[in-house]
Design an enzyme around this catalytic site. Sequence first.
Site, PDB file in Angstrom:
ATOM      1  N   CYS A 137       0.674  -1.255   0.276  1.00  0.00           N
ATOM      2  CA  CYS A 137      -0.425   0.448   0.296  1.00  0.00           C
ATOM      3  C   CYS A 137       1.179   1.305   0.258  1.00  0.00           C
ATOM      4  CB  CYS A 137      -0.772   0.089   0.992  1.00  0.00           C
ATOM      5  SG  CYS A 137      -1.992   1.542   1.366  1.00  0.00           S
ATOM      6  N   GLU A 210      -3.661  -5.405  -4.835  1.00  0.00           N
ATOM      7  CA  GLU A 210      -3.382  -3.876  -5.490  1.00  0.00           C
ATOM      8  C   GLU A 210      -3.410  -3.791  -6.702  1.00  0.00           C
ATOM      9  OE1 GLU A 210      -2.990  -1.415  -4.146  1.00  0.00           O
ATOM     10  OE2 GLU A 210      -2.057  -1.134  -2.170  1.00  0.00           O
TER      11      GLU A 210
HETATM   12  C1  LIG Z   1      -5.882   0.139  -2.752  1.00  0.00           C
HETATM   13  C2  LIG Z   1      -4.618   1.469  -2.519  1.00  0.00           C
HETATM   14  N1  LIG Z   1      -3.625   1.039  -2.096  1.00  0.00           N
HETATM   15  C3  LIG Z   1      -3.114   1.404  -1.226  1.00  0.00           C
HETATM   16  C4  LIG Z   1      -2.803   3.246  -0.820  1.00  0.00           C
HETATM   17  C5  LIG Z   1      -1.859   3.872  -0.769  1.00  0.00           C
HETATM   18  N2  LIG Z   1      -2.379   4.370   1.011  1.00  0.00           N
HETATM   19  C6  LIG Z   1      -4.547   3.585  -1.220  1.00  0.00           C
HETATM   20  N3  LIG Z   1      -4.262   4.729  -0.918  1.00  0.00           N
HETATM   21  N4  LIG Z   1      -5.212   2.583  -2.366  1.00  0.00           N
END
Ligand SMILES: Cc1ncc(CN)c(N)n1
Length: 229
Positions: A137, A210
Amino acid sequence: MNTICAFERIKAAAIEDWTRYVDHPFIRQMEAGTLPEAVFRQYLIQDYLFLIQYARAYALAITKSRTLEDMQIARAGLNAILDEMNLHVRLCERWGLRPEQLEHTPEHTATVAYTRYVLDCGHTGDLLDLQVALAPCMIGYAEIGRRLAPALLANPEHPYREWISEYASDGFQQAAQAAIAHIDRLAGQAMTEARFAQLVTIFATASRLEADFWQMGFDLAADTPCLQR
Ligand SMILES: Cc1ncc(CN)c(N)n1
């Protein structure tokens, strides 16, 4: 087991899933400025819901911490997630969407799958398991921000300049570096081959989730009637 740059060793072992995440068509189209707004909007709405659950994961990291330093790092991550949501509120307001409307939007299965996977890693594992599950993330978006920043220099009117600026920012980059250092420290000196393989599985799975999250934006936009996009 060599634990110097434990994070880099984990990332290298999961490089195929990592590359599919950080080099996804969603990111290529965003870099080119050609990502359809309908796709971005659907992604951003789900991302608001994602961050609500991710804040819970950082709260779990606080309870999983054995030291005040680890608690303070987890609290900083929680605060960063809650601050990050200001970007979503700001951008969604331009589409006439208020925070309460975002909060009551049904979660897509990709949102559920990713967030509850990370929470499960935290509930069933230790702090290192949870931080490795959280790693794609923060660290992935920082890598994407660094890569897309030059697109803003080439086009100051880039349609996605606010989103790219958020993740290319010094603050976000420093937080990502701190997350890497934290994983290296938590990995310590005693990481066995079996433990390393377990962490690679967690990191690769979160990276795949992701990539699924980017794809969800395209899928939702395709399923949304034109008049509602
Ligand atoms: C799915 C996703 N992954 C990571 C991020 C970064 N914090 C986010 N905003 N959203």
